[in-house]
Scaffold this motif. Sequence first.
Motif, PDB file in Angstrom:
ATOM      1  N   ILE A 116     -11.733  33.365-148.357  1.00  0.00           N
ATOM      2  CA  ILE A 116     -11.202  33.939-149.602  1.00  0.00           C
ATOM      3  C   ILE A 116     -11.064  32.803-150.618  1.00  0.00           C
ATOM      4  O   ILE A 116     -10.486  31.750-150.298  1.00  0.00           O
ATOM      5  CB  ILE A 116      -9.827  34.591-149.346  1.00  0.00           C
ATOM      6  N   GLU A 117     -11.593  33.016-151.795  1.00  0.00           N
ATOM      7  CA  GLU A 117     -11.538  31.961-152.820  1.00  0.00           C
ATOM      8  C   GLU A 117     -11.555  32.620-154.200  1.00  0.00           C
ATOM      9  O   GLU A 117     -12.387  33.478-154.474  1.00  0.00           O
ATOM     10  CB  GLU A 117     -12.718  31.002-152.626  1.00  0.00           C
ATOM     11  N   LEU A 118     -10.622  32.175-155.031  1.00  0.00           N
ATOM     12  CA  LEU A 118     -10.465  32.760-156.362  1.00  0.00           C
ATOM     13  C   LEU A 118     -11.469  32.208-157.378  1.00  0.00           C
ATOM     14  O   LEU A 118     -11.962  32.931-158.234  1.00  0.00           O
ATOM     15  CB  LEU A 118      -9.036  32.485-156.844  1.00  0.00           C
ATOM     16  N   GLY A 166     -11.490  36.655-155.076  1.00  0.00           N
ATOM     17  CA  GLY A 166     -10.253  37.246-155.582  1.00  0.00           C
ATOM     18  C   GLY A 166      -9.009  36.578-155.033  1.00  0.00           C
ATOM     19  O   GLY A 166      -9.075  35.519-154.405  1.00  0.00           O
ATOM     20  N   ASP A 167      -7.913  37.243-155.286  1.00  0.00           N
ATOM     21  CA  ASP A 167      -6.616  36.690-154.898  1.00  0.00           C
ATOM     22  C   ASP A 167      -6.404  36.841-153.393  1.00  0.00           C
ATOM     23  O   ASP A 167      -6.661  37.904-152.814  1.00  0.00           O
ATOM     24  CB  ASP A 167      -5.516  37.428-155.660  1.00  0.00           C
ATOM     25  N   CYS A 168      -5.909  35.780-152.820  1.00  0.00           N
ATOM     26  CA  CYS A 168      -5.675  35.725-151.373  1.00  0.00           C
ATOM     27  C   CYS A 168      -4.762  36.851-150.889  1.00  0.00           C
ATOM     28  O   CYS A 168      -5.006  37.439-149.823  1.00  0.00           O
ATOM     29  CB  CYS A 168      -5.073  34.361-151.082  1.00  0.00           C
ATOM     30  N   ASN A 169      -3.742  37.170-151.646  1.00  0.00           N
ATOM     31  CA  ASN A 169      -2.763  38.171-151.177  1.00  0.00           C
ATOM     32  C   ASN A 169      -3.419  39.531-150.982  1.00  0.00           C
ATOM     33  O   ASN A 169      -3.307  40.144-149.921  1.00  0.00           O
ATOM     34  CB  ASN A 169      -1.608  38.276-152.176  1.00  0.00           C
ATOM     35  N   LEU A 172      -3.630  29.016-144.309  1.00  0.00           N
ATOM     36  CA  LEU A 172      -3.118  29.208-145.671  1.00  0.00           C
ATOM     37  C   LEU A 172      -2.856  27.838-146.273  1.00  0.00           C
ATOM     38  O   LEU A 172      -1.940  27.130-145.841  1.00  0.00           O
ATOM     39  CB  LEU A 172      -1.823  30.025-145.647  1.00  0.00           C
ATOM     40  N   ASP A 173      -3.661  27.483-147.248  1.00  0.00           N
ATOM     41  CA  ASP A 173      -3.646  26.132-147.801  1.00  0.00           C
ATOM     42  C   ASP A 173      -3.579  26.210-149.333  1.00  0.00           C
ATOM     43  O   ASP A 173      -4.502  25.777-150.025  1.00  0.00           O
ATOM     44  CB  ASP A 173      -4.935  25.433-147.330  1.00  0.00           C
ATOM     45  N   PRO A 174      -2.492  26.789-149.857  1.00  0.00           N
ATOM     46  CA  PRO A 174      -2.436  26.984-151.309  1.00  0.00           C
ATOM     47  C   PRO A 174      -2.097  25.679-152.045  1.00  0.00           C
ATOM     48  O   PRO A 174      -1.549  24.753-151.448  1.00  0.00           O
ATOM     49  CB  PRO A 174      -1.288  27.983-151.472  1.00  0.00           C
TER      50      PRO A 174
HETATM   51  C1  LIG Z   1      -5.812  23.255-151.645  1.00  0.00           C
HETATM   52  S1  LIG Z   1      -7.272  24.053-152.109  1.00  0.00           S
HETATM   53  C2  LIG Z   1      -7.947  24.573-150.564  1.00  0.00           C
HETATM   54  C3  LIG Z   1      -8.704  23.505-149.859  1.00  0.00           C
HETATM   55  C4  LIG Z   1      -9.440  24.014-148.637  1.00  0.00           C
HETATM   56  N1  LIG Z   1      -8.568  24.673-147.700  1.00  0.00           N
HETATM   57  C5  LIG Z   1     -10.151  22.873-147.965  1.00  0.00           C
HETATM   58  O1  LIG Z   1      -9.727  22.423-146.894  1.00  0.00           O
HETATM   59  O2  LIG Z   1     -11.171  22.429-148.500  1.00  0.00           O
HETATM   60  C6  LIG Z   1      -6.713  25.603-152.755  1.00  0.00           C
HETATM   61  C7  LIG Z   1      -7.843  26.554-153.140  1.00  0.00           C
HETATM   62  O3  LIG Z   1      -7.274  27.829-153.409  1.00  0.00           O
HETATM   63  C8  LIG Z   1      -7.968  28.409-154.512  1.00  0.00           C
HETATM   64  N2  LIG Z   1      -7.008  29.410-155.053  1.00  0.00           N
HETATM   65  C9  LIG Z   1      -6.001  29.206-155.932  1.00  0.00           C
HETATM   66  N3  LIG Z   1      -5.292  30.343-156.091  1.00  0.00           N
HETATM   67  C10 LIG Z   1      -5.850  31.265-155.275  1.00  0.00           C
HETATM   68  C11 LIG Z   1      -5.539  32.615-154.967  1.00  0.00           C
HETATM   69  N4  LIG Z   1      -4.512  33.241-155.547  1.00  0.00           N
HETATM   70  N5  LIG Z   1      -6.294  33.251-154.050  1.00  0.00           N
HETATM   71  C12 LIG Z   1      -7.342  32.621-153.464  1.00  0.00           C
HETATM   72  N6  LIG Z   1      -7.699  31.343-153.712  1.00  0.00           N
HETATM   73  C13 LIG Z   1      -6.950  30.674-154.606  1.00  0.00           C
HETATM   74  C14 LIG Z   1      -8.305  27.253-155.409  1.00  0.00           C
HETATM   75  O4  LIG Z   1      -9.411  27.554-156.239  1.00  0.00           O
HETATM   76  C15 LIG Z   1      -8.610  26.155-154.373  1.00  0.00           C
HETATM   77  O5  LIG Z   1      -9.978  26.139-154.072  1.00  0.00           O
END
Ligand SMILES: C[S@@+](CC[C@H](N)C(=O)[O-])C[C@H]1O[C@@H](n2cnc3c(N)ncnc32)[C@H](O)[C@@H]1O
Length: 289
Positions: A90-92, A117-120, A141-143
Amino acid sequence: MDQDMFDNEYNTNAFGGIWTYQKLVALKKYLSAFTTALKEKPFKLIYLDGFAGTGSCDIKIKGEGERKIIEGSATIALNTKPPFDHYYFIELASRKQSALRRLVKENTDRNVDILDGDCNQALIKICETEEWKRARAVLFLDPYGFQVDWTTLKAIANTKAIDMWYLFPYSGLYRQAPKDVDALDSDKEAAINRILGTDEWRQQFYRPSPQGDMFGKEGEVRGSHQDMLDFVTNRLKQIFPCVLDPAVLYQGNNSSGAPLFALYFAVSNPNQQARTVATRIAKHILRAP
Ligand SMILES: C[S@@+](CC[C@H](N)C(=O)[O-])C[C@H]1O[C@@H](n2cnc3c(N)ncnc32)[C@H](O)[C@@H]1O
């Protein structure tokens, strides 16, 4: 966590961004232990990445001020052996989705869905539609910050089939809950309510000040980092049958200064045997006592 573990893994010494190594090494170790432990079991094995990024990460290297590219969570998951049966990334951000699509093209033997889209919203849908009686999953979950809603965590817990690694944005929490209670406004309160699913944190985080403020006026002071982290841990324990104490991750190599993140591991499966296996592996990874 053990510093050597990270230095050995990537053969480098990182300082800024060390938490990036820490979370990814923990994930890498857990994923292969998970698919190895379950490979003979009759379950579909699923990897869920709520914040998948691009498949690679930029890390600052100690002493040089240079940056180094390492495998991100999506690449780590795709390279896990034995493999998962299904991957959801999942990626926004659309630019990052393009990078994920390139990564998937290099891994045509893997069954991957990239969800825009949004993770939630995406996670709640998967939690509510997957046939969890026949599936087991690891979720990462790595926000960057306060993106994960409490309602999403509840949906994850309800599956009773997902092991969750959650890099909780602790520094965001103490910025939203400032030391000076007068700086706590309704937007900040609402943001904390959304990620913790309650407003009860207010009583735990702020206590009456014994001395009052500098003018002798009665006031409130914020509690310790440990008080705040304990609150988060206890909240997670209200919905997950098993939650390990988090690995607290700092800006640098040691624990001076304020914590940046709390890396949580939680098991949604109430089955005793499943919990024991999962937590034994995760405790070893987190170097928990
Ligand atoms: C800390 S990075 C993740 C890094 C990834 N886990 C890695 O190891 O390479 C956070 C990611 O979440 C995405 N993002 C931000 N808000 C989001 C949301 N509401 N839903 C999904 N993805 C989101 C950002 O574009 C970014 O790519």
